[in-house]
Design an enzyme around this catalytic site. Structure first.
Site: not given
Ligand code: AMP
Length: 220
Positions: A90, A167, A126, A155, A15
């Site tokens: 969300r 998550r 990532r 992160r 996204k």
């Protein structure tokens, strides 16, 4: 017509990456609630401290707080010409509030679909820039950000296996119902986000152009 787009999709579905590209191509801001919260956390603001604790555990912040943050951001002059929303809404409550803010203006909703196994792999590998929050190109092997030269890092919420899985569970529980909320609309489209980023960007641009043509009455 001001182009207003919502990017839906689980964590690491692409996204953010696609929202940046699209925002640049269309000359409108990308508004990422995750980025807003991470900036607040870095600045040491009270919101940031609370947000960081929840983000690090993979939990969502409260709907009313998020709605307030987004309402304020969408009232900024640069958002008048359109925007790409990344990470908001969300929950169904957030989506209802966004509809209220739009007062009937068309909204393009894009869902990026990616299988869970691929999402977990992406979260694990990532890297993001610690300075400007840009997402590093996967597999580039770079140690610094290609945009600002800042140091690339993992992160906090990507670095723990349980938080990564949590998550995805939170997404399934709180955010998947959003697809049912939007599905019946002619402006809601799904794209295979497991493809190469360039291909996703191509399909995204084409879906958006088609959707805009539908809402502006040029096609049915
Ligand atoms: P993201 O960068 O979109 O993956 O968001 C990172 C984290 O910020 C999420 O896991 C949540 O803790 C928080 N967050 C971002 N956007 C929202 C939202 N719309 N509602 C609640 N929490 C959010």
């Amino acid at each position: 017509m001001a182009l207003k787009v919502v990017m839906l999709g689980p964590p690491a579905s692409g996204k953010g990456t696609q929202a940046v590209r699209l925002a640049q191509a269309r000359g409108i801001p990308k508004i990422s609630t995750g980025d807003i919260l991470r900036e607040a956390a870095q600045s040491g603001a009270e919101l940031g401290r609370r947000a960081k604790a929840l983000m690090d555990r993979g939990e969502l912040l409260g709907d009313e707080e998020m709605i307030g943050i987004v309402k304020e951001r969408l009232a900024c002059p640069d958002a008048a010409k359109g925007y790409i929303l990344d990470g908001f809404p969300r929950t169904v409550r957030q989506a209802e509030a966004l509809d209220g803010m739009l007062r009937g203006e068309p909204l393009v909703v894009i869902d990026l679909a990616v299988p869970d196994a691929e999402l977990l792999k992406r979260m694990q590998t990532r890297r993001v820039c610690g300075t400007c929050a840009a997402i590093a190109e996967p597999g580039s092997g770079r140690a610094t950000c290609g945009r600002c030269g800042g140091e690339l890092m993992t992160r906090a919420d990507d670095s723990d296996e349980q938080v990564r899985q949590h998550r995805l569970d939170v997404y399934a529980r709180d955010s998947k119902p959003l697809l049912d909320y939007y599905r019946g609309r002619s402006t809601c489209r799904s794209i295979n986000g497991a493809q190469a980023p360039d291909q996703v960007a191509k399909e995204l641009a084409s879906e958006i152009d088609q959707t805009v043509a539908v809402v502006s009455g040029k096609r049915s």
